[in-house]
Scaffold this motif. Structure first.
Motif, PDB file in Angstrom:
ATOM      1  N   SER A  85     -23.036 115.219  51.704  1.00 27.10           N
ATOM      2  CA  SER A  85     -23.129 114.921  50.360  1.00 27.10           C
ATOM      3  C   SER A  85     -23.432 113.658  50.056  1.00 27.10           C
ATOM      4  O   SER A  85     -23.993 112.807  49.295  1.00 27.10           O
ATOM      5  N   LEU A  86     -22.433 112.618  50.805  1.00 28.92           N
ATOM      6  CA  LEU A  86     -22.581 111.147  50.772  1.00 28.92           C
ATOM      7  C   LEU A  86     -23.898 110.501  50.943  1.00 28.92           C
ATOM      8  O   LEU A  86     -24.366 109.796  50.279  1.00 28.92           O
ATOM      9  N   ILE A  87     -24.521 111.236  52.127  1.00 26.02           N
ATOM     10  CA  ILE A  87     -25.660 110.797  52.668  1.00 26.02           C
ATOM     11  C   ILE A  87     -26.919 111.236  51.361  1.00 26.02           C
ATOM     12  O   ILE A  87     -27.750 110.249  51.302  1.00 26.02           O
ATOM     13  N   LEU A  88     -26.723 112.412  50.919  1.00 31.70           N
ATOM     14  CA  LEU A  88     -27.782 112.765  49.964  1.00 31.70           C
ATOM     15  C   LEU A  88     -27.691 111.672  48.813  1.00 31.70           C
ATOM     16  O   LEU A  88     -28.542 111.352  48.241  1.00 31.70           O
ATOM     17  N   GLY A  89     -26.387 111.378  48.407  1.00 32.58           N
ATOM     18  CA  GLY A  89     -26.326 110.465  47.095  1.00 32.58           C
ATOM     19  C   GLY A  89     -26.740 109.276  47.529  1.00 32.58           C
ATOM     20  O   GLY A  89     -27.741 108.584  46.661  1.00 32.58           O
ATOM     21  N   LEU A  90     -26.742 108.532  48.806  1.00 28.20           N
ATOM     22  CA  LEU A  90     -27.227 107.449  49.116  1.00 28.20           C
ATOM     23  C   LEU A  90     -28.511 107.438  49.205  1.00 28.20           C
ATOM     24  O   LEU A  90     -29.249 106.389  48.750  1.00 28.20           O
ATOM     25  N   GLN A  91     -29.213 108.466  49.967  1.00 29.10           N
ATOM     26  CA  GLN A  91     -30.613 108.527  49.837  1.00 29.10           C
ATOM     27  C   GLN A  91     -31.435 108.482  48.630  1.00 29.10           C
ATOM     28  O   GLN A  91     -32.442 108.297  48.363  1.00 29.10           O
ATOM     29  N   GLY A  92     -30.712 109.177  47.562  1.00 28.40           N
ATOM     30  CA  GLY A  92     -31.214 109.421  46.321  1.00 28.40           C
ATOM     31  C   GLY A  92     -31.408 108.007  45.940  1.00 28.40           C
ATOM     32  O   GLY A  92     -32.321 107.842  45.170  1.00 28.40           O
ATOM     33  N   ILE A  93     -30.262 107.101  45.855  1.00 29.65           N
ATOM     34  CA  ILE A  93     -30.363 105.651  45.467  1.00 29.65           C
ATOM     35  C   ILE A  93     -31.613 105.219  46.016  1.00 29.65           C
ATOM     36  O   ILE A  93     -32.354 104.435  45.613  1.00 29.65           O
ATOM     37  N   GLU A  94     -31.513 105.132  47.380  1.00 34.46           N
ATOM     38  CA  GLU A  94     -32.631 104.669  48.238  1.00 34.46           C
ATOM     39  C   GLU A  94     -33.750 104.958  48.145  1.00 34.46           C
ATOM     40  O   GLU A  94     -34.869 104.007  48.143  1.00 34.46           O
ATOM     41  N   ASN A  95     -34.066 105.980  47.849  1.00 36.20           N
ATOM     42  CA  ASN A  95     -35.478 106.582  47.645  1.00 36.20           C
ATOM     43  C   ASN A  95     -36.126 106.257  46.106  1.00 36.20           C
ATOM     44  O   ASN A  95     -37.206 106.630  46.117  1.00 36.20           O
ATOM     45  N   GLU A  96     -35.305 105.719  45.345  1.00 37.18           N
ATOM     46  CA  GLU A  96     -35.941 105.293  44.169  1.00 37.18           C
ATOM     47  C   GLU A  96     -36.697 104.055  44.315  1.00 37.18           C
ATOM     48  O   GLU A  96     -36.289 103.051  44.946  1.00 37.18           O
ATOM     49  N   GLU A  97     -38.154 104.120  43.933  1.00 34.15           N
ATOM     50  CA  GLU A  97     -38.881 102.648  44.296  1.00 34.15           C
ATOM     51  C   GLU A  97     -38.242 101.462  43.944  1.00 34.15           C
ATOM     52  O   GLU A  97     -38.284 100.722  44.668  1.00 34.15           O
ATOM     53  N   GLU A  98     -37.756 101.514  42.604  1.00 32.79           N
ATOM     54  CA  GLU A  98     -37.154 100.291  42.274  1.00 32.79           C
ATOM     55  C   GLU A  98     -35.819  99.799  43.022  1.00 32.79           C
ATOM     56  O   GLU A  98     -35.282  98.660  42.912  1.00 32.79           O
ATOM     57  N   ASN A  99     -35.368 100.612  43.555  1.00 29.90           N
ATOM     58  CA  ASN A  99     -34.086 100.305  44.532  1.00 29.90           C
ATOM     59  C   ASN A  99     -34.195 100.229  45.927  1.00 29.90           C
ATOM     60  O   ASN A  99     -33.507  99.588  46.625  1.00 29.90           O
ATOM     61  N   MET A 100     -35.574 100.026  46.675  1.00 31.62           N
ATOM     62  CA  MET A 100     -35.610 100.309  47.921  1.00 31.62           C
ATOM     63  C   MET A 100     -35.193  98.792  48.596  1.00 31.62           C
ATOM     64  O   MET A 100     -34.895  98.894  49.863  1.00 31.62           O
ATOM     65  N   GLN A 101     -35.452  97.752  47.807  1.00 30.96           N
ATOM     66  CA  GLN A 101     -35.213  96.404  48.252  1.00 30.96           C
ATOM     67  C   GLN A 101     -33.708  96.248  48.333  1.00 30.96           C
ATOM     68  O   GLN A 101     -32.945  95.062  48.781  1.00 30.96           O
ATOM     69  N   TYR A 102     -32.867  97.069  47.911  1.00 27.38           N
ATOM     70  CA  TYR A 102     -31.352  96.918  47.573  1.00 27.38           C
ATOM     71  C   TYR A 102     -30.417  97.476  48.233  1.00 27.38           C
ATOM     72  O   TYR A 102     -29.197  97.263  48.465  1.00 27.38           O
TER      73      TYR A 102
END
Length: 110
Positions: A85-102
């Motif tokens: 569940s933690l991984i899912l949440g973090l990858q959800g943030i990471e996969n948003e195009e505007e967040n990939m650099q963060y």
């Protein structure tokens, strides 16, 4: 950039490190850091509250680092689910195009 490295043994997550500041905004206003911190701390607290799996957790505020290690290589199904569940949440943030650099979610076999 915030980095979260998940350590796996035979494909099973047995720990992780989360560190660094995202740089999305100034300290206290960085929604990426806040989201990552909330997800990570909730996962650790949930594992402590809802499982009997032993672990160590260390928070180093000076460099924004959280280290989490299970004390066994075969976590319970509940712990495994909470970590997924933690991984899912973090990858959800990471996969948003505007967040990939963060944020960068990394997997390392140990």
């Amino acid at each position: 950039m915030t980095k979260v490295t998940f350590y796996q043994k035979n494909g099973v997550v047995i720990g992780f490190d989360a560190w660094d500041h995202a740089g999305y905004a100034n300290a206290g206003e960085d929604i990426i850091c806040a989201a990552v911190s909330a997800l990570v701390l909730n996962a650790i607290n949930s594992i402590e509250a809802f499982t009997s799996d032993a672990f160590t957790a260390d928070v180093k505020e000076e460099d924004g680092r959280i280290e989490f290690r299970l004390e066994q290589d075969n976590p319970s199904d509940d712990t495994t689910l909470l970590l997924k569940s933690l991984i899912l949440g973090l990858q959800g943030i990471e996969n948003e195009e505007e967040n990939m650099q963060y944020i960068d979610v990394i997997f390392e076999e140990v």
